[in-house]
Design a protein around this motif. Structure first.
Motif, PDB file in Angstrom:
ATOM      1  N   UNK A 192       0.827  -1.212   0.000  1.00 30.51           N
ATOM      2  CA  UNK A 192       0.000   0.000   0.000  1.00 30.51           C
ATOM      3  C   UNK A 192       0.854   1.251   0.000  1.00 30.51           C
ATOM      4  N   UNK A 193       1.948   1.226   0.769  1.00 28.77           N
ATOM      5  CA  UNK A 193       2.799   2.415   0.894  1.00 28.77           C
ATOM      6  C   UNK A 193       3.990   2.376  -0.041  1.00 28.77           C
ATOM      7  N   UNK A 194       4.228   1.212  -0.654  1.00 32.03           N
ATOM      8  CA  UNK A 194       5.371   1.078  -1.535  1.00 32.03           C
ATOM      9  C   UNK A 194       6.652   0.709  -0.800  1.00 32.03           C
ATOM     10  N   UNK A 195       6.537   0.384   0.497  1.00 30.20           N
ATOM     11  CA  UNK A 195       7.715  -0.035   1.262  1.00 30.20           C
ATOM     12  C   UNK A 195       8.254  -1.321   0.657  1.00 30.20           C
ATOM     13  N   UNK A 196       9.511  -1.317   0.266  1.00 33.88           N
ATOM     14  CA  UNK A 196      10.101  -2.460  -0.427  1.00 33.88           C
ATOM     15  C   UNK A 196      10.475  -3.579   0.542  1.00 33.88           C
ATOM     16  N   UNK A 197      10.485  -4.784   0.020  1.00 36.71           N
ATOM     17  CA  UNK A 197      10.964  -5.941   0.774  1.00 36.71           C
ATOM     18  C   UNK A 197      11.455  -6.956  -0.244  1.00 36.71           C
ATOM     19  N   UNK A 198      12.553  -7.618   0.082  1.00 39.43           N
ATOM     20  CA  UNK A 198      13.157  -8.558  -0.857  1.00 39.43           C
ATOM     21  C   UNK A 198      12.379  -9.876  -0.882  1.00 39.43           C
ATOM     22  N   UNK A 199      11.991 -10.285  -2.080  1.00 39.43           N
ATOM     23  CA  UNK A 199      11.386 -11.604  -2.263  1.00 39.43           C
ATOM     24  C   UNK A 199      12.056 -12.222  -3.488  1.00 39.43           C
ATOM     25  N   UNK A 200      11.874 -13.526  -3.659  1.00 42.37           N
ATOM     26  CA  UNK A 200      12.416 -14.159  -4.855  1.00 42.37           C
ATOM     27  C   UNK A 200      11.338 -15.017  -5.504  1.00 42.37           C
ATOM     28  N   UNK A 201      11.633 -15.477  -6.694  1.00 44.03           N
ATOM     29  CA  UNK A 201      10.642 -16.204  -7.479  1.00 44.03           C
ATOM     30  C   UNK A 201      10.199 -17.483  -6.782  1.00 44.03           C
ATOM     31  N   UNK A 202      11.128 -18.178  -6.135  1.00 44.82           N
ATOM     32  CA  UNK A 202      10.776 -19.423  -5.451  1.00 44.82           C
ATOM     33  C   UNK A 202       9.800 -19.158  -4.303  1.00 44.82           C
ATOM     34  N   UNK A 203      10.069 -18.088  -3.535  1.00 44.17           N
ATOM     35  CA  UNK A 203       9.163 -17.729  -2.451  1.00 44.17           C
ATOM     36  C   UNK A 203       7.766 -17.441  -2.982  1.00 44.17           C
ATOM     37  N   UNK A 204       7.713 -16.672  -4.047  1.00 44.64           N
ATOM     38  CA  UNK A 204       6.416 -16.271  -4.572  1.00 44.64           C
ATOM     39  C   UNK A 204       5.659 -17.456  -5.167  1.00 44.64           C
ATOM     40  N   UNK A 205       6.372 -18.403  -5.766  1.00 45.03           N
ATOM     41  CA  UNK A 205       5.703 -19.599  -6.283  1.00 45.03           C
ATOM     42  C   UNK A 205       5.124 -20.420  -5.133  1.00 45.03           C
ATOM     43  N   UNK A 206       5.883 -20.530  -4.040  1.00 43.60           N
ATOM     44  CA  UNK A 206       5.400 -21.278  -2.881  1.00 43.60           C
ATOM     45  C   UNK A 206       4.164 -20.610  -2.284  1.00 43.60           C
ATOM     46  N   UNK A 207       4.199 -19.283  -2.188  1.00 45.07           N
ATOM     47  CA  UNK A 207       3.047 -18.554  -1.652  1.00 45.07           C
ATOM     48  C   UNK A 207       1.845 -18.709  -2.581  1.00 45.07           C
ATOM     49  N   UNK A 208       2.096 -18.676  -3.889  1.00 42.65           N
ATOM     50  CA  UNK A 208       0.995 -18.838  -4.846  1.00 42.65           C
ATOM     51  C   UNK A 208       0.330 -20.200  -4.685  1.00 42.65           C
ATOM     52  N   UNK A 209       1.140 -21.247  -4.483  1.00 43.05           N
ATOM     53  CA  UNK A 209       0.582 -22.585  -4.253  1.00 43.05           C
ATOM     54  C   UNK A 209      -0.275 -22.600  -2.984  1.00 43.05           C
ATOM     55  N   UNK A 210       0.192 -21.921  -1.929  1.00 42.95           N
ATOM     56  CA  UNK A 210      -0.577 -21.840  -0.675  1.00 42.95           C
ATOM     57  C   UNK A 210      -1.915 -21.147  -0.907  1.00 42.95           C
ATOM     58  N   UNK A 211      -1.888 -20.035  -1.651  1.00 43.48           N
ATOM     59  CA  UNK A 211      -3.104 -19.273  -1.876  1.00 43.48           C
ATOM     60  C   UNK A 211      -4.114 -20.060  -2.703  1.00 43.48           C
ATOM     61  N   UNK A 212      -3.644 -20.773  -3.704  1.00 39.71           N
ATOM     62  CA  UNK A 212      -4.546 -21.578  -4.528  1.00 39.71           C
ATOM     63  C   UNK A 212      -5.185 -22.675  -3.690  1.00 39.71           C
ATOM     64  N   UNK A 213      -4.384 -23.305  -2.802  1.00 36.18           N
ATOM     65  CA  UNK A 213      -4.930 -24.334  -1.916  1.00 36.18           C
ATOM     66  C   UNK A 213      -5.956 -23.736  -0.963  1.00 36.18           C
ATOM     67  N   UNK A 214      -5.669 -22.531  -0.465  1.00 41.78           N
ATOM     68  CA  UNK A 214      -6.613 -21.891   0.451  1.00 41.78           C
ATOM     69  C   UNK A 214      -7.892 -21.491  -0.279  1.00 41.78           C
ATOM     70  N   UNK A 215      -7.769 -21.017  -1.502  1.00 43.30           N
ATOM     71  CA  UNK A 215      -8.958 -20.694  -2.299  1.00 43.30           C
ATOM     72  C   UNK A 215      -9.884 -21.909  -2.389  1.00 43.30           C
ATOM     73  N   UNK A 216      -9.274 -23.053  -2.677  1.00 40.62           N
ATOM     74  CA  UNK A 216     -10.057 -24.281  -2.821  1.00 40.62           C
ATOM     75  C   UNK A 216     -10.736 -24.644  -1.513  1.00 40.62           C
ATOM     76  N   UNK A 217      -9.991 -24.540  -0.404  1.00 39.79           N
ATOM     77  CA  UNK A 217     -10.561 -24.874   0.906  1.00 39.79           C
ATOM     78  C   UNK A 217     -11.679 -23.910   1.278  1.00 39.79           C
ATOM     79  N   UNK A 218     -11.456 -22.620   1.062  1.00 45.11           N
ATOM     80  CA  UNK A 218     -12.446 -21.618   1.444  1.00 45.11           C
ATOM     81  C   UNK A 218     -13.702 -21.689   0.581  1.00 45.11           C
TER      82      UNK A 218
END
Length: 229
Positions: free
Chosen positions: A163-189
């Motif tokens: 929201x504020x544009x405060x930066x934080x370091x992430x990498x592609x592997x982290x984001x892929x893992x988070x995406x998998x978590x979110x898709x699983x949560x979507x299905x559960x919810x």
């Protein structure tokens, strides 16, 4: 007036609702934080998320409250600020199971309605327009593509703020893992029996993928003006 904002994890519900509350002088109600607080308390007390009766009893008796301070909404359990503790990956992994418990939802919905009595509220979650406030004057179902949602959540976990544009370091592997978590949560919810994630029939669908927080707020303010006119 009640503004109900529903949508999947990472769609920007909390960020938009907080910004809208500040901009329009509304009371901000983060219902997802309440389920997270119950989940956090269960983990700390050694109560399994799969023990439906024990989790339900915890939800009914947990001294849970929401307050608004200089830094925004705070989640208090037993009078202690647990706002940071409810956002851990461990809570992320267990909150869907807790939120799927019908008795937990009954207890939280009752508290949510009580908190909104006599107030102009923007509430966000997954069943706000369908179950908690079905008569809300403005209903929004906020979405974003999975990659954008994963990026936002990864930045948040790394200590940044989209929201504020405060930066934080992430990498592609982290984001892929988070995406998998979110898709699983979507299905559960979306597939749970109690108050599943779904848009209300009269909700306005907004895709936040390519929009700033201010742009999403502008669209919702437009809907509020339509109702008031």
């Amino acid at each position: 007036m009640i503004v109900a904002i529903d949508g999947p994890a990472g769609s920007g519900k909390s960020t938009v609702a907080r910004a809208l509350a500040a901009r329009e002088g509304l009371t901000y109600l983060d219902t997802g934080a309440m389920y997270r607080a119950v989940t956090c308390a269960a983990l700390e007390r050694g109560v399994s998320a799969s023990d439906a009766d024990a989790v339900a009893e915890l939800a009914r008796t947990l001294p849970l409250s929401l307050t608004t301070g200089a830094s925004g909404q705070q989640v208090l359990v037993d009078g202690e600020d647990r706002t940071a503790e409810i956002r851990t990956p461990e809570v992320d992994a267990n909150v869907s199971a807790v939120a799927a418990n019908p008795a937990v939802r009954e207890a939280m919905v009752s508290l949510q309605r009580k908190l909104a009595e006599g107030a102009n509220v923007v509430a966000e979650g997954r069943d706000i327009g369908t179950v908690v406030f079905p008569a809300a004057e403005v209903k929004v179902f906020l979405t974003a593509d999975p990659a954008a949602r994963a990026h936002r959540r990864a930045v948040q976990r790394a200590g940044g703020d989209t929201a504020t544009g405060k930066a934080a370091a992430t990498d592609a592997a982290q984001e892929r893992a988070v995406e998998d978590e979110l898709i699983a949560r979507d299905k559960a919810d979306s597939s749970r029996a109690a108050s599943p994630l779904r848009p209300a029939d009269d909700a306005r669908h907004l895709d936040s993928t390519g929009l700033s927080v201010d742009e999403v707020c502008d669209l919702i303010v437009g809907l509020m003006r339509e109702v008031r006119s």
